[in-house]
Write a protein that holds these residues in place. Sequence first.
Motif, mmCIF file in Angstrom:
data_model
loop_
_atom_site.group_PDB
_atom_site.id
_atom_site.type_symbol
_atom_site.label_atom_id
_atom_site.label_comp_id
_atom_site.label_asym_id
_atom_site.label_seq_id
_atom_site.Cartn_x
_atom_site.Cartn_y
_atom_site.Cartn_z
ATOM 1 N N PRO A 53 -10.756 18.309 71.566
ATOM 2 C CA PRO A 53 -11.880 19.257 71.526
ATOM 3 C C PRO A 53 -12.965 18.822 70.541
ATOM 4 N N PRO A 54 -14.229 18.889 70.932
ATOM 5 C CA PRO A 54 -15.337 18.506 70.037
ATOM 6 C C PRO A 54 -15.715 19.645 69.113
ATOM 7 N N VAL A 55 -14.834 20.000 68.178
ATOM 8 C CA VAL A 55 -15.078 21.145 67.309
ATOM 9 C C VAL A 55 -15.881 20.747 66.074
ATOM 10 N N GLU A 56 -16.428 21.765 65.415
ATOM 11 C CA GLU A 56 -17.196 21.570 64.181
ATOM 12 C C GLU A 56 -16.296 21.892 62.990
ATOM 13 N N SER A 57 -16.179 20.981 62.045
ATOM 14 C CA SER A 57 -15.308 21.162 60.883
ATOM 15 C C SER A 57 -16.102 21.691 59.695
ATOM 16 N N MET A 58 -15.453 22.557 58.885
ATOM 17 C CA MET A 58 -16.170 23.129 57.738
ATOM 18 C C MET A 58 -16.126 22.215 56.513
ATOM 19 N N ILE A 59 -15.291 21.178 56.524
ATOM 20 C CA ILE A 59 -15.184 20.257 55.387
ATOM 21 C C ILE A 59 -15.746 18.904 55.812
ATOM 22 N N PRO A 60 -16.917 18.503 55.309
ATOM 23 C CA PRO A 60 -17.560 17.263 55.766
ATOM 24 C C PRO A 60 -16.669 16.028 55.637
ATOM 25 N N ALA A 61 -15.949 15.901 54.533
ATOM 26 C CA ALA A 61 -15.101 14.712 54.348
ATOM 27 C C ALA A 61 -14.004 14.657 55.408
ATOM 28 N N TRP A 62 -13.394 15.814 55.685
ATOM 29 C CA TRP A 62 -12.365 15.875 56.724
ATOM 30 C C TRP A 62 -12.981 15.597 58.101
ATOM 31 N N ASP A 63 -14.183 16.118 58.330
ATOM 32 C CA ASP A 63 -14.866 15.899 59.598
ATOM 33 C C ASP A 63 -15.115 14.415 59.826
ATOM 34 N N ARG A 64 -15.535 13.707 58.776
ATOM 35 C CA ARG A 64 -15.775 12.265 58.906
ATOM 36 C C ARG A 64 -14.471 11.527 59.196
#
Length: 469
Positions: A53-64
């Motif tokens: 799923p192309p979800v949006e993460s609230m933690i930028p480092a984790w998202d990267r």
Amino acid sequence: MPNRLSTRALTILGALCAFAPAARAQYRGPISETAPLFALDTPTSYANTPFTPPVESMIPAWDRLVKKLNRKGVGIVVDYTSESAMVLNAGHAGDAGYAHQIGVELDLDWSRLIGWRGFITHAVIVNRAGHNLAADLGERSLNGFQEIYGGGGNVGVHLVYVYGTQDLFRNRVQIALGKMPVNIDFANSPLFCTFMNKSNCGIPKSLTRTAAGYGTYPGSTWGTRLRYWPLHGVYVQTGLYGVNPYLNTNQYDRTGFRMGTELYTGVYIPTEIGLIPSFGRHNLVGHYKFGVAYDSSNYRDLYRDVNGNPAAATGLPYGWTNGKTQIWLQGDQMLVRNGSGPLQGLYALAGMTKSQGENSPYDWQVYAGIVDRGLIKARPKDTFGVEWSETFASRDLVASQWIRYRKNLSLPGSATYPQSHLMTFEVTYNFHAFRGISIQPDYQHIWRTNLQANKPQVDAIGLKIHAVL
């Protein structure tokens, strides 16, 4: 003559699909962005779903980190959803309930990992806890103020599904095999879980509450599904699933990790035809589907005894029926586009389900609503929704209940008065509060809880919070 009709039908389908643009990544959307972790495999665009799923993460480092893992073929999603509700009247003013789900999803793209082209595996586990507010009102039907509580209630760790999909023939055919719910593929929509009420979130609940074979998230059975795209924007899919009437119960396995089939009572065979047109220069996407399913299990007749007479009158055991058929007809259409993506705009949706009345407690369910994502231009990720749903009890069940009621006997369906129909109305607004976090106030009005005319109307307010790590 038949050949001419067949050719004409194909021509019409082709013309409808000609409105569809070529498949593009931005139009692929397997999940509702306002819902809990719930990766659907039902098509929402002109291709099979992405591997994660192309979800949006609230933690930028984790998202990267997750995006880096995605490029290597590893998809990870961790999310939290809470749903709280409070009754405002009906003799239960002030009664409140909180429920939550913590979910973890792991998707693996084996073409990127080891070069196995077209093969992807999916697994989800969840933790669920809280209090079912609807039970305080004697509500034992398909309605519930907090959809996240359903499917097992309090459970520490629950395996939702583990299965694989294989794309073949340039992605025109896909085979799925594993332990999986029926509703991730059939009779579903990413718009349903815009709402908190249980009657439609996940799928129209009359399907799963009338047939044990229609396994629904977070329950799953062993099964397989075949999908074929004969034309661009047109798909046909069918499946074969085990029927487990004890799914999500202590009698079977609350954790979902039990893999045996010893309690299965038959097979569930759903078939669905779907059309996904897209109209005009703004690509106004629609999703239309018709499905029919057969459950081979034996079910108790709701009215007749073993001799074909009213069981409530004779006192003899209710008879058995073999097999059960269900149908569904669903549609949604984007009317106004507010941005890119299959969910970014104003949608109208409506549908109906029908189950076999002699052995299904719920006969018909109908619903209609609107969902608007990006209604306010300055807040493109907010979502507004209004939905109405009505469910009708089986006439055979009602007739039996009236006989028992007049004889002062207990009623089936946890009822205290003969049942008839249930209506729900919901208004909700999802605020995109921060990246990866949404806050959703909610209002629900219920007529005839538990489908009983002697129950007062209920007003309730709620709050859903959804956060993606």
